[in-house]
Write an enzyme that holds these catalytic residues in place. Structure first.
Site, short mmCIF file in Angstrom:
data_model
loop_
_atom_site.label_atom_id
_atom_site.label_comp_id
_atom_site.label_asym_id
_atom_site.label_seq_id
_atom_site.Cartn_x
_atom_site.Cartn_y
_atom_site.Cartn_z
CG ASP A 1 0.30 -7.83 15.20
OD1 ASP A 1 0.63 -8.52 14.22
OD2 ASP A 1 1.08 -7.47 16.10
CG LEU B 1 8.43 0.83 -2.71
CD1 LEU B 1 7.63 -0.28 -3.34
CD2 LEU B 1 7.54 1.85 -2.05
N GLY C 1 1.51 4.58 14.24
CA GLY C 1 1.97 5.00 12.91
C GLY C 1 1.27 6.30 12.58
CG PHE D 1 2.75 9.42 -7.13
CD1 PHE D 1 3.81 10.17 -6.70
CD2 PHE D 1 2.65 8.10 -6.73
CE1 PHE D 1 4.77 9.63 -5.88
CE2 PHE D 1 3.61 7.56 -5.89
CZ PHE D 1 4.67 8.31 -5.47
CG HIS E 1 3.42 -1.33 -1.65
ND1 HIS E 1 4.52 -0.95 -0.93
CD2 HIS E 1 2.75 -0.18 -1.95
CE1 HIS E 1 4.52 0.38 -0.80
NE2 HIS E 1 3.46 0.86 -1.39
NE ARG F 1 1.88 2.49 -6.27
CZ ARG F 1 2.01 3.01 -5.06
NH1 ARG F 1 1.47 2.39 -4.03
NH2 ARG F 1 2.66 4.11 -4.90
CB SER G 1 -1.73 4.74 1.67
OG SER G 1 -1.62 4.25 2.97
CG HIS H 1 5.17 -0.34 -5.42
ND1 HIS H 1 6.11 -0.07 -6.37
CD2 HIS H 1 4.73 0.86 -4.96
CE1 HIS H 1 6.23 1.24 -6.49
NE2 HIS H 1 5.41 1.83 -5.65
CD GLU I 1 2.95 5.02 -8.71
OE1 GLU I 1 2.66 3.97 -8.09
OE2 GLU I 1 2.11 5.84 -9.08
NE ARG J 1 -1.84 2.31 -0.99
CZ ARG J 1 -0.69 2.98 -1.08
NH1 ARG J 1 -0.68 4.29 -1.22
NH2 ARG J 1 0.46 2.34 -1.08
CD GLN K 1 -0.88 -0.62 -4.58
OE1 GLN K 1 -0.34 0.06 -3.71
NE2 GLN K 1 -1.75 -0.11 -5.43
C1 LIG Z 1 7.92 1.22 1.41
C2 LIG Z 1 6.57 1.86 1.42
C3 LIG Z 1 6.37 3.05 0.74
C4 LIG Z 1 5.14 3.66 0.75
N1 LIG Z 1 4.98 4.85 0.09
C5 LIG Z 1 3.79 5.48 0.12
C6 LIG Z 1 3.61 6.73 -0.51
O1 LIG Z 1 4.53 7.29 -1.10
N2 LIG Z 1 2.41 7.32 -0.46
C7 LIG Z 1 1.38 6.75 0.21
O2 LIG Z 1 0.33 7.35 0.26
N3 LIG Z 1 1.52 5.56 0.83
C8 LIG Z 1 2.68 4.91 0.79
N4 LIG Z 1 2.82 3.70 1.43
C9 LIG Z 1 1.72 3.15 2.19
C10 LIG Z 1 1.62 3.84 3.54
O3 LIG Z 1 2.88 4.23 3.96
C11 LIG Z 1 1.06 2.94 4.61
O4 LIG Z 1 -0.07 2.34 4.16
C12 LIG Z 1 0.70 3.76 5.84
O5 LIG Z 1 1.81 4.47 6.28
C13 LIG Z 1 0.16 2.92 6.95
O6 LIG Z 1 0.06 3.69 8.13
P1 LIG Z 1 -0.60 3.14 9.42
O7 LIG Z 1 -0.59 4.24 10.40
O8 LIG Z 1 -1.88 2.53 9.08
O9 LIG Z 1 0.34 1.95 9.89
P2 LIG Z 1 1.88 1.88 10.34
O10 LIG Z 1 2.60 3.13 10.08
O11 LIG Z 1 2.41 0.63 9.79
O12 LIG Z 1 1.77 1.77 11.90
C14 LIG Z 1 1.34 0.63 12.55
C15 LIG Z 1 1.43 0.88 14.02
O13 LIG Z 1 0.73 -0.10 14.71
C16 LIG Z 1 1.48 -0.61 15.75
N5 LIG Z 1 1.07 -1.98 15.98
C17 LIG Z 1 0.95 -2.97 15.08
N6 LIG Z 1 0.54 -4.09 15.67
C18 LIG Z 1 0.39 -3.80 16.99
C19 LIG Z 1 0.01 -4.54 18.12
N7 LIG Z 1 -0.31 -5.82 18.04
N8 LIG Z 1 -0.01 -3.92 19.32
C20 LIG Z 1 0.34 -2.63 19.44
N9 LIG Z 1 0.69 -1.89 18.40
C21 LIG Z 1 0.73 -2.46 17.18
C22 LIG Z 1 2.89 -0.45 15.30
O14 LIG Z 1 3.75 -0.34 16.41
C23 LIG Z 1 2.83 0.85 14.54
O15 LIG Z 1 3.03 1.93 15.43
C24 LIG Z 1 4.05 3.06 1.42
C25 LIG Z 1 4.25 1.88 2.11
C26 LIG Z 1 5.49 1.25 2.09
C27 LIG Z 1 5.66 -0.04 2.80
#
Ligand SMILES: Cc1cc2nc3c(=O)[nH]c(=O)nc-3n(C[C@H](O)[C@H](O)[C@H](O)COP(=O)(O)OP(=O)(O)OC[C@H]3O[C@@H](n4cnc5c(N)ncnc54)[C@H](O)[C@@H]3O)c2cc1C
Ligand code: HEM
Ligand code: SF4
Ligand code: F3S
Ligand code: FES
Lengths: 254, 589, 156, 111
Positions: free
Chosen positions: B227, B258, B14, B116, B359, B292, B405, B248, B261, B400, B246
């Site tokens: 995980d 979602l 991600g 925001f 959320h 939130r 994030s 939302h 905001e 948050r 959180q």
């Molecule tokens: C609908 C929505 C809107 C949002 N809007 C905002 C916003 O406007 N502003 C803001 O700041 N934040 C926002 N957030 C929060 C923010 O998007 C997330 O917290 C953030 O993107 C998380 O990123 P990450 O890289 O930690 O995880 P993710 O992007 O969820 O990535 C997780 C990664 O881990 C991998 N993975 C998971 N488990 C395993 C496993 N067992 N083995 C191998 N790979 C695995 C997945 O394949 C994926 O690639 C929002 C969240 C949501 C749900």
């Protein structure tokens, strides 16, 4: 879409029985079917008109046949995992509501076409991503980066806004009849991916990409069949993007 | 079984994982393992924006941002981390812009910014425009841009590899304080073949995202099953502040999808069944743009007091009808499309039914500001890092702020990537990789597959459904001792039932049935920790609201929760909050 | 089995644009595309007129015989018209067939064979057609006069 | 999509017809008798129908070709390509009906 009087999320929506006819295959085979052989199987599920096809697939997987394999993640049309052929059209299962499909008839679900099928609705995405990588989908610039942001006017940004929406779901590429015929064509998605940078005022690599697309497997293979535009779940005007790339190639104008 | 050797292994692609990979792959041999194709990660669903005090459109500075973050987090924020977050925010946004991210622009061509929730000018005077955005698909653009840069740098991805275990060279709970515990690698299952792969590495970075699927109504993807957190817990590592989840305010009613905001940032208004702008009563200064947790509670309260809209009076309304359609199309195209597609509501002319949706996990794997994972309050695990939603630095504290994030994953993803690579370069040999490293995963797989054809009697989906409904009913916006005890009881029961789940897919390849069962295991562990923490925290703070203890209690609870899995249940400990400049005050908006 | 662990060379793998400016030379595929679009509209005019004259004026199909053809080709306008139509149609159709072969003939040798056959056919037909039109004698001496156009009588 | 199939099929059909057509026309160089004999066979009803099919193919291919060219060159046409497809069929119908009446009149009515 017109608004309904009562909100379907909470209103009393009648449950109904829908039939899904799914084109399946098992890499290891089953008692009746050879490995990789494709066969049809029908399932009946209780569902609401406002349910998505994805919900119906989940119901099958969770309640009837756990071996049904498909990809999905976000469930609201933004991750691009669950492109499949539903009633002979490429769509995202999570963005297709049952009520838009005529649930009185069986809903036909098949894997997207033109990529090797791995299991049930899962196909090998590697050739698709390989084409995407081929067109160098990243900003290319020369010289030193400025201290602050590169400036760009709203008009300049609008120029490529449409193609930035792509979620790499492959619905377009796997609906293109030219892609089906020979598989050498990069496919519409790769052109969309290239378009996003070719028309970005900050990018300086447009000629490198145009050179790639000018080649045999490139834009000239497109026969303006428009399937891609009709398939795109993000509403990207794919054929228009392709046409703009052709135009850039023939006139040198952007 | 195939064995691989790398300097750095990053788990998750991600935003956090790929930002780390961009740094790490420049410095050391790096592999990125991800259970989804990188562009399917849930970062792509993020909508509203990414905070940074660029001051492109109005007066702003990083110090105000720090204050807002701490206050928004109800003072449970580690303030040193918040300072890093906000100070590095500006470069984080500029870096993304230089990578090609297509931000919306001001008339001068600079990165545009919008309002925001909880982001204010001069310590709470008025809402400030701090969120850098790209329409309502900021996360999508971040994810795509980072992936594109990874292609450019030829980052090595292992797509659709499920990491299921973390290998350390010794038991972190048995090791004494100050003793070295190092990472050795990870064990993964390749989806397409069903084969088990072992990866030995000098550094491992966890960036596996959130755990929203412990709840039924959630904005999170089906694949966000916690995980990484579950794996850490199983490896004997603690989880921090898991009771803070959180909710939302504006999920599509009944669905949880979602609506950012940003809808309120652009002028949207929440109304109850009487058409009243009820947020005026709860947060007179910034109204609909309060943090939130406050808005979500206010909404739940309106519904509880009978002012909910709709036939069952069980949601409130998000009103955008006073905005120009052209403005909506330019700034909020996707979320209005969601309302049309999934609810059949036309936001130009009708208010949209909304209700709080699970959320974001404020808690996670505890780390230092370099991303190093803590195994207790003081010691880090050598070579192990975590970043993004699965980690807890803690910059979000008890709640948050929106847009913090996407900032978190970029700032701390980058830091973790650099630290992991530098550690790997400085380390001559990876810790010895035990021969039986894959034993645990093999055991799980064999046990679950052993149930194929009948010995198991429980369905994965059924157990998961009960779990999610229980969590929604008892551990949502409002909690109290009895609801939490009820949840504890049900989860214990479900853990029993889980031992008996059956898999229906007999194949090795693409056995998603098997993986859902494994994911359910993680969900159960995490739910248990969430509830245990919530039960112990007898106060209300940020996203955690106890009806039986409705006020914040700094005397007794101004500390982080550290939860460890032991043979019999969850063991809770505490960790002090790092305070640098801002003493706790009452949180009013 | 252990996957390779080749020595790591640090440093970003930065790609810079190679082609700094200016236009690309239109490749073969681009010319083909352009040609289809230029020849298409011309063919509309040429072929529709041809069809109109041959099938709709006078007696329609029934009027077509040696005399009719000879009568037309006596005029240089129709000679040029027909040769242009022939060449353009064959090139356009031939190129179209080439695209089809590319799409459907996956095997390299099969593709080669088909391409050659197509080339021979197109060139052969153009040459043949050109010969016929330009060496055409409307009043062959040994022919039955009743089959010839009326103006042949003057020639005799 | 379907127009793409139509365009392909008609293009190929016309191509093969053209091959034959040039060959038979070349007979004018052999002798008037030979030519007239072959052309005579074109005047049978069956061949008349084939010829009508050919004209249909050419008209469809031509108008659709123009549609494709329009779509390539104008955004308006691109966005209205579906309507243009109807336009192609419309124009095709408008020209085909009178042609058929007249042509089949020639073919079957004799002269
Ligand atoms: C609908 C929505 C809107 C949002 N809007 C905002 C916003 O406007 N502003 C803001 O700041 N934040 C926002 N957030 C929060 C923010 O998007 C997330 O917290 C953030 O993107 C998380 O990123 P990450 O890289 O930690 O995880 P993710 O992007 O969820 O990535 C997780 C990664 O881990 C991998 N993975 C998971 N488990 C395993 C496993 N067992 N083995 C191998 N790979 C695995 C997945 O394949 C994926 O690639 C929002 C969240 C949501 C749900
Ligand atoms: C009457 C006027 C004609 C017009 C306006 C016309 C137009 C076109 C155009 C624009 C194309 C390109 C299609 C694309 O790139 O998607 C094309 C393709 C083609 N044309 Fe024509 N054409 C005409 C006549 C002919 C004739 C006489 C023949 C046969 C000899 C022919 C055979 C073909 C073939 C085989 C193709 C390739 C089809 C494909 O690749 O799908 N065309 N035509
Ligand atoms: S262009 Fe549209 S259909 Fe094609 S991959 Fe992108 S989002 Fe999917
Ligand atoms: S479907 Fe294919 S032919 Fe062109 S317009 Fe789309 S790429
Ligand atoms: S599940 Fe993400 S697009 Fe359908």
């Amino acid at each position: 879409m017109t608004a309904t009087a009562e909100s379907p999320a909470v209103g009393e929506v009648k449950a109904m029985t829908v039939t899904l006819r799914i084109l399946r295959s098992k890499p290891e085979g089953t008692d009746e079917h050879k490995p990789g052989e494709q066969y049809w199987q029908e399932f009946q599920v209780e569902a609401h008109a406002t349910d998505r096809v994805l919900d119906a697939l989940h119901k099958i997987k969770w309640e009837q046949d756990g071996s049904l394999a498909f990809r999905r993640s976000c469930a609201h049309g933004v991750c691009g995992s669950d492109a499949m052929r539903i009633n002979a059209r490429n769509r995202l299962a999570c963005k297709t509501l049952l009520k838009d499909l005529n649930p009185a008839k069986p809903i036909i679900v098949e894997p997207i076409k033109g990529l090797p099928v791995e299991k049930d609705l899962i196909v090998d995405m590697e050739p698709f991503f390989a084409s995407y990588r081929e067109i160098m989908p990243f900003l290319m610039t020369t010289g030193n980066a400025p201290a602050r942001e590169r400036l760009q006017s709203s008009e300049q940004r609008d120029r490529f806004d449409d193609t930035t929406k792509c979620i790499l779901c492959a619905a377009c590429t796997t609906s293109c009849p030219v892609f089906w015929t020979d598989g050498q064509y990069f496919g519409p998605q790769a052109i969309v991916g290239a378009h996003r940078f070719i028309f970005d005022s900050r990018d300086e690599g447009q000629w490198d990409r145009l050179e790639i697309l000018n080649d045999k497997a490139g834009v000239w293979k497109c026969r303006t069949a428009f399937n891609c535009t009709e398939a795109c779940p993000r509403g990207i005007e794919v054929t228009k993007a392709i046409s703009e790339v052709k135009h850039a190639l023939t006139t040198g104008e952007f | 079984m195939t064995h691989h050797e790398y300097d750095v292994v990053i788990v998750g692609a991600g935003g956090a994982g790929m930002r780390a990979a961009l740094e790490s792959s420049q410095r050391a041999r790096t592999a990125v393992l991800t259970k989804l194709y990188p562009t399917r990660s849930h970062t792509g669903a993020a909508q509203g924006g990414m905070a940074a005090a660029l001051a492109n459109v109005e007066d702003d500075n990083a110090e105000w941002h720090v204050f807002d973050t701490i206050k928004g987090g109800d003072y449970l924020v580690d303030q040193d981390a918040a300072e890093i977050l906000c100070n590095e925010a500006i470069d984080a946004v500029l870096d993304l812009e230089k990578m090609g991210l297509p931000f919306n622009r001001t008339p001068e061509g600079k990165v545009d910014q919008r309002r925001f929730g909880g982001h204010t000018r001069n310590h709470g005077e008025a809402a400030v425009r701090r969120a850098c955005y790209s329409a309502d698909r900021t996360g999508h653009m971040i994810l795509q841009t980072l992936y594109q840069q990874c292609i450019k740098q030829e980052v090595e991805f292992f797509n659709e590899y499920y990491v299921l275990d973390l290998i350390l060279d010794s038991d972190p709970q048995a090791a004494a304080e100050g003793e070295d515990v190092s990472v050795a690698g990870v064990v993964a299952l390749e989806l397409s073949t069903g084969e088990i792969h072992t990866f030995s590495a000098k550094s491992v970075v966890f960036a596996t995202g959130g755990a929203g699927k412990v709840f039924k109504t959630t904005s999170n993807a089906h694949t966000l099953t916690g995980d990484g957190m579950g794996i850490a817990l199983n490896a004997g590592l603690p989880l921090e502040d898991m009771e803070f989840f959180q909710f939302h305010p504006t999920g599509l009613a009944g669905l949880g999808i979602l609506l950012s905001e940003a809808a309120r940032g652009e002028g949207g208004i929440l109304r109850n069944s009487e058409g009243e702008r009820f947020m005026e009563r709860y947060a007179p200064t910034i109204k609909d743009l309060a943090p939130r947790d406050m808005v979500a509670r206010a909404m739940a309260n309106e519904v509880r007091e009978g002012r909910g809209a709709g036939p069952h009076k069980d949601y409130v309304l998000l009103d955008l009808t006073h905005l120009e359609p052209a403005h909506i199309d330019e700034k909020l195209p996707d979320i209005t499309e969601f309302a049309r597609t999934y609810l059949g509501v036309e936001p130009y002319t009708e208010p949209v039914p909304v209700y709080p949706t699970a959320h974001y996990a404020m808690g996670g794997i505890p780390t230092t500001v370099q991303g190093e994972v803590l195994r207790n309050n003081l010691d880090t695990v050598k070579g192990l890092y975590a970043a993004g939603e699965c980690a807890c630095v803690s910059v979000h504290g008890a709640n948050r702020l929106g847009t913090n994030s996407l900032l978190d994953i970029n700032v701390f993803g980058r830091r973790a990537g650099i630290a992991a690579a530098e550690h790997a370069v400085a380390t001559a040999e990876a810790a010895a990789f035990p021969d039986d490293a894959a034993a645990r995963v093999e055991g799980i797989v064999t046990r679950l597959l052993g149930t194929v054809g009948g010995s198991g009697t429980e369905r994965v989906a059924e157990v998961r459904k009960v779990l999610q409904e229980t969590m929604d009913r008892n551990v949502q916006v409002f909690r109290d001792a009895s609801s939490l005890e009820e949840a504890t009881r049900v989860i214990a029961e479900l853990k029993e039932r889980y031992q008996d789940v059956a898999i229906h897919d007999r194949g090795k390849r693409f056995n998603t049935d098997l993986l859902e069962a494994i994911e359910l295991g993680f969900l159960l562990e995490i739910a248990e920790v969430v509830v245990a923490g919530a039960l112990a925290r007898q106060e209300s703070r940020g996203g955690h609201y106890r009806e039986d203890f409705p006020t914040r209690d700094d005397e007794k609870f101004m500390h982080h929760t550290m939860a460890y899995a032991t043979g019999d249940g969850v063991r809770l400990d505490t960790k002090p909050v790092i305070v640098t400049r801002y003493q706790p005050m009452e949180r009013k908006y | 089995m252990t996957a390779s662990s080749a020595p790591f060379t640090p440093g970003p793998k930065i790609k810079e644009p190679r082609i700094r400016s200016g236009r690309l030379r239109p490749g073969a595929e681009q010319w083909s595309w352009r040609f289809m679009r230029i020849s298409g509209p011309l063919l509309v005019v040429l072929i529709l007129t041809h069809l109109f004259i041959n099938l709709l004026t006078g007696d329609g199909v029934n009027q077509i015989d040696f005399a009719f053809v000879a009568g037309k080709w006596a005029s240089p306008l129709w000679q040029v018209w027909d040769i242009l139509m022939l060449v353009l149609a064959m090139l356009h159709g031939g190129n179209g067939m080439r695209l089809l072969i590319n799409d459907y003939a996956h095997h390299a040798t099969l593709r080669k064979v088909l391409h050659s056959a197509l080339g021979v056919a197109v060139i052969g037909i153009i040459v043949l057609g050109a010969l016929v039109i330009f060496t055409f004698d409307p009043c062959p001496l040994d022919a039955d006069p009743s089959l010839l156009p009326s103006f042949c009588e003057d020639v005799r | 999509m379907w127009m793409w199939v139509v365009h392909r099929v008609t293009g190929v059909a016309i191509f093969f017809f053209l091959l034959v057509h040039v060959l038979d026309t070349a007979l004018v160089r052999v002798s008037p008798e030979a030519y007239n004999e072959v052309i005579g066979s074109y005047k049978t009803p069956i061949y008349g129908l084939i010829e009508a099919g050919l004209v249909a193919a050419i008209l469809l291919h031509a108008f659709n070709g123009l549609r494709i060219i329009a779509v390539d060159h104008s955004t308006w046409a691109l966005r209205h390509q579906r309507q243009l497809v109807w336009g192609v069929w419309g124009l095709f119908g408008v020209l085909m009906v009178p042609f058929l009446i007249r042509h089949l009149g020639h073919v079957f009515g004799g002269a």
